[in-house]
Design an enzyme around this catalytic site. Sequence first.
Site, PDB file in Angstrom:
ATOM      1  CD  GLU A  87      89.464 -57.512 -41.968  1.00  0.00           C
ATOM      2  OE1 GLU A  87      89.932 -56.821 -41.035  1.00  0.00           O
ATOM      3  OE2 GLU A  87      88.356 -57.290 -42.482  1.00  0.00           O
ATOM      4  CB  CYS A 125      93.978 -59.044 -35.496  1.00  0.00           C
ATOM      5  SG  CYS A 125      92.384 -59.784 -35.847  1.00  0.00           S
TER       6      CYS A 125
END
Length: 518
Positions: free
Chosen positions: A267, A301
């Site tokens: 990720e 993110c």
Amino acid sequence: MSFEELKAKILEELGLRAINPGSCWGPKGWQKGGSPLRVYSPIDNKVIASVGIASKKDYDNVLSEARKAFETWRMVPAPKRGEVVRRIGQALREKKEPLGGLVTLEMGKIKQEGLGEVQEMIDICDFSVGLSRQLYGLTMHSERPMHRMYEQWHPLGVVGVISAFNFPVAVWSWNAMLALACGDTVVWKPSSKTPLCAVAVQNIVNDVMADMGFPGILGYVVGPGSSVGEWFINDKRISLISATGSCAMGKRVAEAASKNFTRTILELGGNNAIIVTEDADLDLALMGILFGAVGTAAQRCTSTRRIILQKAIAAEFTERLVAAYGQVKIGNPFDAGTLMGPLVEPGAVDIMQQAIASAKKQGAKVLFGGERLPELGETYVTPCIIKARNSMPIVQEETFAPILYLMEYDKVEDAIKQQNAVPQGLSSSMFTRNLIYAEKYLSAKGSDCGIANINIGTSGAEIGGAFGGEKETGGGRESGSDAWKAYMRRQTNTINWSPELPLAQGIKFEISKGKSKK
């Protein structure tokens, strides 16, 4: 209550003042580490505590215990594993307030976001409890008579979780709770910027593991990537590494893990865009963009980095956005009304300033903000709006700071092309009332991101859906949907209950059944 009193109260309630946190946790308790790692709060840039850095011996002990625990844990019926997860969720509920406060204290996100992160942990526990009774395999029809064919899923092994500072507890739980339900054991390497949150969580789960009689299923080590991180990604005892961080870090993890055929969930970076069409509800778009671009000081993110505006509404919307930015209250994240707290460390402010300077050199124009706020502290800034072009090198990069780039488009196809024309592919959004625009955006020739939304922002993913992105974001998936399959190994089984041995595809392979001659 003063800030110092609040800090002491949080540490006391989480048991962080009664013990001297060591480097790692195993069934034998906290193991004393090597040189101390000082933990700073970005709120005042002062030391909260020190945590011992794991030695190689510490690390090996924890991994060995996790591997040993797996031998027993994998044979525990999945619903009973779910009961352990349920108990962890209950323990987190009881500690939600102080643990959310510690997230704010150590990472800097506002209090409500800190509490929200702990709620994500609770939610994924609930999800995983249900999952423990739904680890389904398929039954297939065999082409051979009197044969039964099906697939089943088995526990994978030890899962190594490398988490980032921006979600110091939630992302671990996305992995760890699914892994436990699937029959895996977990070892956690938290960010060296936020290790106290991991210590606190480990304290909470220790009690549950002891009460339930399953020591060693969850472990913890802390230290820099150059030591502990390298041990992690090169360890053959780890079956899966789930890593959250930068694209550069992800490339290193993938390279090292591939040498041992270790599975990975990556990720990584996001460069998330929102398209605003000419018919969009601009009030709705304004709120979605403001939270996505300013929430958590843009250290998610999924934070919004780029806005692609239809030319007909660009001037009006830009004016409204600048005005809204001017109303954002910046300050101590524990204070009521604060919408944006500090960046995680002074170095993050330096990186932000360098990015703004680069944007100016490349021809971009600063429309709002970007200044340091020394009167608040070394880690505080005003969020920045910059008018730019998508092709600029600085826009192609992810700067983990509150910088928002504005650009324009004529046709919706051009907007989608601009959105996709970056190396990252995590989260994306379009604000529109036009059904055709929305369907085009969500089609195979629309957004190339792992997450694509209509009329909501890029931040705030729910745990029920699989989380992750494409391209340099890594391609991994965590949390909901069928992300659990990454934590297990698939096995196809065929049972022949006939007196014959027919072969697949009608192949004939026959020999005489007579007795051999002496």
